[in-house]
Design a protein around this motif. Sequence first.
Motif, mmCIF file in Angstrom:
data_model
loop_
_atom_site.group_PDB
_atom_site.id
_atom_site.type_symbol
_atom_site.label_atom_id
_atom_site.label_comp_id
_atom_site.label_asym_id
_atom_site.label_seq_id
_atom_site.Cartn_x
_atom_site.Cartn_y
_atom_site.Cartn_z
ATOM 1 N N PRO A 268 0.779 -1.309 0.032
ATOM 2 C CA PRO A 268 -0.009 -0.002 0.131
ATOM 3 C C PRO A 268 0.942 1.218 -0.076
ATOM 4 C CG PRO A 268 -0.986 -1.532 1.556
ATOM 5 C CD PRO A 268 0.308 -2.249 0.879
ATOM 6 N N GLU A 269 1.957 1.272 0.578
ATOM 7 C CA GLU A 269 2.861 2.573 0.763
ATOM 8 C C GLU A 269 3.624 2.752 -0.607
ATOM 9 O OE1 GLU A 269 5.083 -0.939 2.981
ATOM 10 O OE2 GLU A 269 3.074 -0.184 2.794
ATOM 11 N N GLU A 270 3.500 1.863 -1.435
ATOM 12 C CA GLU A 270 3.950 2.105 -2.988
ATOM 13 C C GLU A 270 2.859 2.623 -3.812
ATOM 14 O OE1 GLU A 270 7.483 -1.022 -3.461
ATOM 15 O OE2 GLU A 270 5.574 -2.030 -3.104
ATOM 16 N N LEU A 271 1.783 2.984 -3.161
ATOM 17 C CA LEU A 271 0.619 3.494 -4.166
ATOM 18 C C LEU A 271 0.317 4.726 -3.864
ATOM 19 C CD1 LEU A 271 -1.442 0.143 -4.275
ATOM 20 C CD2 LEU A 271 0.356 0.722 -5.709
ATOM 21 N N GLU A 272 -0.071 5.697 -4.764
ATOM 22 C CA GLU A 272 -0.611 7.075 -4.710
ATOM 23 C C GLU A 272 -2.195 6.981 -5.159
ATOM 24 O OE1 GLU A 272 -0.040 11.567 -6.335
ATOM 25 O OE2 GLU A 272 1.127 9.888 -6.552
ATOM 26 N N PRO A 273 -3.252 7.067 -4.608
ATOM 27 C CA PRO A 273 -4.519 7.047 -5.200
ATOM 28 C C PRO A 273 -4.466 8.230 -5.987
ATOM 29 C CG PRO A 273 -4.578 6.991 -2.745
ATOM 30 C CD PRO A 273 -3.090 7.335 -2.965
ATOM 31 N N VAL A 274 -5.229 8.115 -7.167
ATOM 32 C CA VAL A 274 -5.821 8.937 -8.430
ATOM 33 C C VAL A 274 -7.116 9.251 -8.276
ATOM 34 C CG1 VAL A 274 -5.698 9.361 -10.776
ATOM 35 C CG2 VAL A 274 -3.563 8.053 -9.649
ATOM 36 N N ARG A 275 -7.221 10.631 -8.018
ATOM 37 C CA ARG A 275 -8.676 11.026 -7.886
ATOM 38 C C ARG A 275 -9.035 11.567 -9.475
ATOM 39 N NH1 ARG A 275 -6.397 12.678 -3.255
ATOM 40 N NH2 ARG A 275 -7.710 11.940 -1.399
ATOM 41 N N GLU A 276 -10.070 10.571 -10.067
ATOM 42 C CA GLU A 276 -10.218 10.937 -11.366
ATOM 43 C C GLU A 276 -11.111 12.236 -11.313
ATOM 44 O OE1 GLU A 276 -11.835 7.814 -13.740
ATOM 45 O OE2 GLU A 276 -11.562 6.356 -12.257
ATOM 46 N N PRO A 277 -10.756 13.182 -12.364
ATOM 47 C CA PRO A 277 -11.432 14.273 -12.231
ATOM 48 C C PRO A 277 -13.083 14.327 -12.799
ATOM 49 C CG PRO A 277 -10.503 14.089 -14.469
ATOM 50 C CD PRO A 277 -9.933 12.928 -13.488
ATOM 51 N N VAL A 278 -13.784 15.000 -12.135
ATOM 52 C CA VAL A 278 -15.318 15.213 -12.274
ATOM 53 C C VAL A 278 -15.698 15.855 -13.555
ATOM 54 C CG1 VAL A 278 -17.363 15.855 -11.349
ATOM 55 C CG2 VAL A 278 -15.677 15.193 -9.790
ATOM 56 N N ARG A 279 -16.341 15.096 -14.677
ATOM 57 C CA ARG A 279 -16.626 15.591 -15.885
ATOM 58 C C ARG A 279 -18.045 16.075 -15.747
ATOM 59 N NH1 ARG A 279 -14.640 10.545 -19.727
ATOM 60 N NH2 ARG A 279 -12.485 10.546 -18.881
ATOM 61 N N GLU A 280 -17.959 17.530 -16.533
ATOM 62 C CA GLU A 280 -19.265 18.000 -16.630
ATOM 63 C C GLU A 280 -20.199 17.259 -17.744
ATOM 64 O OE1 GLU A 280 -20.782 20.484 -15.103
ATOM 65 O OE2 GLU A 280 -18.860 21.102 -13.737
ATOM 66 N N PRO A 281 -21.682 17.203 -17.558
ATOM 67 C CA PRO A 281 -22.399 16.431 -18.455
ATOM 68 C C PRO A 281 -22.116 16.993 -19.870
ATOM 69 C CG PRO A 281 -23.613 17.469 -17.058
ATOM 70 C CD PRO A 281 -22.510 17.665 -16.468
ATOM 71 N N VAL A 282 -22.503 16.333 -20.896
ATOM 72 C CA VAL A 282 -22.663 16.920 -22.225
ATOM 73 C C VAL A 282 -23.860 16.902 -22.729
ATOM 74 C CG1 VAL A 282 -21.780 16.533 -24.567
ATOM 75 C CG2 VAL A 282 -20.051 15.796 -22.672
ATOM 76 N N LEU A 283 -24.329 18.016 -23.158
ATOM 77 C CA LEU A 283 -25.803 18.464 -23.294
ATOM 78 C C LEU A 283 -25.911 18.301 -24.864
ATOM 79 C CD1 LEU A 283 -26.576 21.212 -21.158
ATOM 80 C CD2 LEU A 283 -27.023 19.144 -20.406
ATOM 81 N N GLU A 284 -27.087 17.707 -25.364
ATOM 82 C CA GLU A 284 -27.636 17.463 -26.552
ATOM 83 C C GLU A 284 -27.943 18.909 -26.947
ATOM 84 O OE1 GLU A 284 -27.245 15.302 -28.443
ATOM 85 O OE2 GLU A 284 -26.665 13.756 -27.021
ATOM 86 N N PRO A 285 -27.850 19.389 -28.110
ATOM 87 C CA PRO A 285 -28.285 20.722 -28.757
ATOM 88 C C PRO A 285 -29.841 20.676 -28.338
ATOM 89 C CG PRO A 285 -26.897 19.718 -30.289
ATOM 90 C CD PRO A 285 -27.068 18.414 -29.216
ATOM 91 N N GLY A 286 -30.041 21.829 -27.861
ATOM 92 C CA GLY A 286 -31.468 22.129 -27.706
ATOM 93 C C GLY A 286 -32.193 21.577 -26.202
ATOM 94 N N SER A 287 -31.274 20.820 -25.580
ATOM 95 C CA SER A 287 -31.696 20.297 -24.051
ATOM 96 C C SER A 287 -31.552 21.398 -23.034
ATOM 97 C CB SER A 287 -31.016 19.127 -23.907
ATOM 98 O OG SER A 287 -29.914 19.222 -23.734
ATOM 99 N N GLU A 288 -32.251 21.277 -22.094
ATOM 100 C CA GLU A 288 -32.128 22.138 -20.952
ATOM 101 C C GLU A 288 -31.113 21.614 -19.810
ATOM 102 O OE1 GLU A 288 -32.911 25.462 -20.474
ATOM 103 O OE2 GLU A 288 -34.020 25.536 -22.572
#
Length: 506
Positions: free
Chosen positions: A483-503
């Motif tokens: 465990p001491e040889e590992l560094e957790p990688v926090r995956e970035p939070v991705r903004e949702p991709v909106l379809e054209p015309g959607s709210e």
Amino acid sequence: MTYADVDVAEPREEARLAAARRVADAILFEGYILYPYRATSAKNQLRWQFGMLGPAGAAQAGVGEEAGMRTTLLFEPGADTDAYADAAADTEIGVDLTLRFLHPQFRSVERRSGAAFEPVESLTTAGTHWIPWHEAVVCEVPLSGITSDTVIPIEIAGSQETEPLHDDGRLAGRLVRIRERLRGQVRVSWRRLDAPRPLFAVDVEVTNLGRWDRSAASDDARPDARRYGAPRTAAPRSAARDLAARVSFAGTHVVARAVGGRFLSLTDPPSWAAAAAAAGDQHRCWPVLLGEEGGPDDLVLVSPIILSDRPAVAPESAGDFFDATEIDEMLALRVRTLTDDEKAQARGTDPRAAEIVDRCDTMTDEVLARLHGTVRDSAGRDSAGGAFDQPDTPWWDPAADASVAPETDTVVVAGVAIGNGSKVRLHPLRRADAQDMFLAGQSATVAAVLHDVDDGVHVAVTLDDDPANDLHAWYGRYHYFAPEELEPVREPVREPVLEPGSEPLR
């Protein structure tokens, strides 16, 4: 005392001595010839065994082993003997010794040439391939009724024997076997020890009295060195070691029998004799009790290999392979995979090697299955006899311990719980091997968190940049890190991709 000298009228006594002989024989031949049991194999080029007593001066010259071995036995007189008499005067107590060793025997190969014979490096007759080789003859020297200090000379005569070799009914050649003269001595001395109970120390020393002649390795000094010695292609040092081995006692050990008393264990002595056991002089050998627990303890094997008390040959063993550092099952399977030519070479190397090849070739599936192993407890009882309960699930099966689940377990690293599917970055520490150091800084995905029997934690990962990581995960080939040889990688939070015309959701 030899094994034949002992009264074996009782079947139990006969079985006890037979078991002792099996152990002693295993020691005698340990290292005699190793897989693949051919003289052409590099590890069989030189006689090397435990219990080699070389001629004086050979060890200093770097061509042989030391000339002696010695041990101290603890002898407790029986209650019905005059325990307080001097050992030299007390004829009721004593020891019988059997000195056992192999007498090296060089075998040269000669081809018939007209009316004479000439040495050759190899000769094939009747399907057997013969080459020069070091055989050995078993020697047993009985030394009975030793009740006082004594020095006993050992004289083993040299000899020369020939064996004709025929091929298609004609004399094609011969084997010439040469044994050199051996000279040695056994020194035995008795000492009364200061102990709470009557106790004697019996010192036994075996010495090779032969002397190494440096000039013996020279072809000029020894005209027959070419005929009966190492081939000319051998290096001078190898030739010297070869000649020193011929005048050595090989596989040397002593079987001792107590008369009018018993031997005490040096490995686990009674508390009142612990100081005496610690003070004993053991050089190049170790004495162990022979026979079952609760027996008379009147037999000791002075072994050149350190053994535990009461050693025994496993009943599953169908015969010796001369290599106790290996597993009988593995060696048997390896021998069976040798080619016909390799087996012929082994048979031509030594009659004992031929016996191993023949035994493996004719080994039944039932015998081979017995070699697969048996679990025994410390008392020597096996699992088949019900000595202890066997769980329905083997200990090595993950299902045997429901407290761990590698695929769902987690371990906290830098405040983050990581487990199957977690992304980490690798930072191998200095104790890692070179392969792991190449992975420093790479990203990986955790596959499992495992716990060992010492409560250590190991994290199995696959490399994200490895194009074969899916394949490695499929058949369980992982990289393992602490465990001491590992560094957790926090995956970035991705903004949702909106379809054209959607709210967007509110």
